[in-house]
Write a protein that holds these residues in place. Structure first.
Motif, PDB file in Angstrom:
ATOM      1  N   GLU A 219       0.827  -1.204   0.000  1.00 58.49           N
ATOM      2  CA  GLU A 219       0.000   0.000   0.000  1.00 58.49           C
ATOM      3  C   GLU A 219       0.863   1.256   0.000  1.00 58.49           C
ATOM      4  O   GLU A 219       0.558   2.230  -0.698  1.00 58.49           O
ATOM      5  CB  GLU A 219      -0.931  -0.013   1.220  1.00 58.49           C
ATOM      6  N   ARG A 220       1.960   1.231   0.786  1.00 60.14           N
ATOM      7  CA  ARG A 220       2.861   2.386   0.806  1.00 60.14           C
ATOM      8  C   ARG A 220       3.493   2.611  -0.555  1.00 60.14           C
ATOM      9  O   ARG A 220       3.622   3.742  -1.028  1.00 60.14           O
ATOM     10  CB  ARG A 220       3.951   2.185   1.863  1.00 60.14           C
ATOM     11  N   GLN A 221       3.903   1.500  -1.203  1.00 57.68           N
ATOM     12  CA  GLN A 221       4.514   1.607  -2.522  1.00 57.68           C
ATOM     13  C   GLN A 221       3.527   2.165  -3.538  1.00 57.68           C
ATOM     14  O   GLN A 221       3.882   3.003  -4.377  1.00 57.68           O
ATOM     15  CB  GLN A 221       5.024   0.232  -2.978  1.00 57.68           C
ATOM     16  N   ALA A 222       2.275   1.696  -3.441  1.00 63.05           N
ATOM     17  CA  ALA A 222       1.243   2.184  -4.365  1.00 63.05           C
ATOM     18  C   ALA A 222       1.003   3.676  -4.166  1.00 63.05           C
ATOM     19  O   ALA A 222       0.830   4.427  -5.141  1.00 63.05           O
ATOM     20  CB  ALA A 222      -0.056   1.402  -4.140  1.00 63.05           C
ATOM     21  N   GLN A 223       0.994   4.111  -2.898  1.00 59.78           N
ATOM     22  CA  GLN A 223       0.799   5.536  -2.618  1.00 59.78           C
ATOM     23  C   GLN A 223       1.965   6.365  -3.142  1.00 59.78           C
ATOM     24  O   GLN A 223       1.768   7.457  -3.676  1.00 59.78           O
ATOM     25  CB  GLN A 223       0.641   5.736  -1.111  1.00 59.78           C
ATOM     26  N   GLN A 224       3.187   5.835  -2.986  1.00 55.76           N
ATOM     27  CA  GLN A 224       4.361   6.546  -3.481  1.00 55.76           C
ATOM     28  C   GLN A 224       4.331   6.655  -5.006  1.00 55.76           C
ATOM     29  O   GLN A 224       4.659   7.698  -5.577  1.00 55.76           O
ATOM     30  CB  GLN A 224       5.638   5.834  -3.037  1.00 55.76           C
ATOM     31  N   ASP A 225       3.918   5.538  -5.669  1.00 58.75           N
ATOM     32  CA  ASP A 225       3.829   5.554  -7.130  1.00 58.75           C
ATOM     33  C   ASP A 225       2.784   6.569  -7.596  1.00 58.75           C
ATOM     34  O   ASP A 225       3.000   7.316  -8.563  1.00 58.75           O
ATOM     35  CB  ASP A 225       3.474   4.165  -7.656  1.00 58.75           C
ATOM     36  N   GLU A 226       1.640   6.581  -6.890  1.00 55.66           N
ATOM     37  CA  GLU A 226       0.572   7.508  -7.252  1.00 55.66           C
ATOM     38  C   GLU A 226       1.008   8.955  -7.045  1.00 55.66           C
ATOM     39  O   GLU A 226       0.736   9.832  -7.866  1.00 55.66           O
ATOM     40  CB  GLU A 226      -0.668   7.218  -6.406  1.00 55.66           C
ATOM     41  N   SER A 227       1.725   9.189  -5.935  1.00 59.11           N
ATOM     42  CA  SER A 227       2.218  10.536  -5.657  1.00 59.11           C
ATOM     43  C   SER A 227       3.230  10.970  -6.707  1.00 59.11           C
ATOM     44  O   SER A 227       3.231  12.126  -7.151  1.00 59.11           O
ATOM     45  CB  SER A 227       2.862  10.562  -4.263  1.00 59.11           C
ATOM     46  N   GLY A 228       4.072  10.025  -7.138  1.00 56.97           N
ATOM     47  CA  GLY A 228       5.064  10.338  -8.161  1.00 56.97           C
ATOM     48  C   GLY A 228       4.418  10.694  -9.482  1.00 56.97           C
ATOM     49  O   GLY A 228       4.852  11.627 -10.173  1.00 56.97           O
ATOM     50  N   GLU A 229       3.376   9.963  -9.836  1.00 56.26           N
ATOM     51  CA  GLU A 229       2.666  10.247 -11.084  1.00 56.26           C
ATOM     52  C   GLU A 229       1.996  11.610 -11.022  1.00 56.26           C
ATOM     53  O   GLU A 229       1.975  12.359 -12.007  1.00 56.26           O
ATOM     54  CB  GLU A 229       1.624   9.153 -11.351  1.00 56.26           C
TER      55      GLU A 229
END
Length: 236
Positions: A219-229
């Motif tokens: 979930e943290r990785q997904a949030q980081q990816d979403e924030s990066g996008e």
């Protein structure tokens, strides 16, 4: 040669083995799971019976290194393999070997009867210890203890332990579930003497912690990816 030196040497060996497996266990456990063994039953969440059974099966699979459906002596007599592997094995393989040794130590290294250490070390039974027998005495005694415990599981006497034999201690576990809710509460577990069941509960609790940490990490990785996008879109 007298027996006492052998008892002393074997005691030291056992302590070394225990130290190795304990350190390995602590390195491999998530921090949250370590608290389980510190306070005993008082810290355990309710144990789901299905999860406990699955934990026992996973433990068996880990011991069955060649995946042939049977655990044999060469798959549990692995202390030397670990010692050699500390310098040569990849980190992932070494971690698995440590896990296996931890299970072996807890499951196959106890003694319920006194054994004659000298007699075991005297492999050619000539009443004396040759230089090679003296050098190999610790390994000989360890292997003997492992064989005794393996034999206690091996009900059909075919030289190996099948999954049904390894998990036989769980056949009547539902009898402990006095309220029939499919779980074992602290009250239901209090005072039981089935140490292998307690070990399975520890493993199932650890597996639950690992799954939770993996989900949280994902979930943290997904949030980081979403924030990066989002940042990339805002910068355009």
């Amino acid at each position: 040669m007298k027996l006492k030196p052998f008892i002393f040497i074997f005691s030291i060996t056992t302590l070394i083995l225990a130290s190795i497996t304990l350190m390995a266990q602590e390195r491999e456990r998530p921090a949250a799971a370590r608290s389980l063994s510190a306070d005993g039953l008082s810290t355990w969440a309710l144990a789901d019976i299905d999860e406990v059974r699955e934990a026992a099966k996973e433990t068996f699979k880990l011991l069955d290194a060649n995946n042939n459906g049977s655990v044999t002596l060469d798959e549990i007599d692995i202390l030397e393999e670990l010692i050699d592997g500390e310098e040569s094995l990849p980190a992932e393989d070494l971690a698995e070997l440590r896990q296996r040794l931890n299970i072996v130590s807890r499951t196959f290294m106890h003694l319920e009867e006194e054994i004659d250490h000298f007699e075991i070390a005297d492999t050619d039974h000539d009443g004396t210890l040759s230089e090679s027998e003296f050098d190999l005495q610790e390994a000989s005694i360890r292997t003997h203890i492992l064989q005794l415990n393996l034999d206690s599981f091996d009900k059909d006497k075919n030289g190996g332990i099948e999954e049904t034999e390894f998990t036989a201690h769980l056949d009547d576990v539902e009898d402990l579930d006095t309220d029939g809710d499919g779980t074992l509460s602290r009250a239901e577990l209090r005072g039981i003497e089935n140490q292998r069941l307690l070990q399975d509960i520890r493993v199932s609790s650890w597996q639950r912690q690992v799954r939770a940490e993996r989900r949280a990490s994902g979930e943290r990785q997904a949030q980081q990816d979403e924030s990066g996008e989002t940042k990339k879109k805002d910068s355009r």
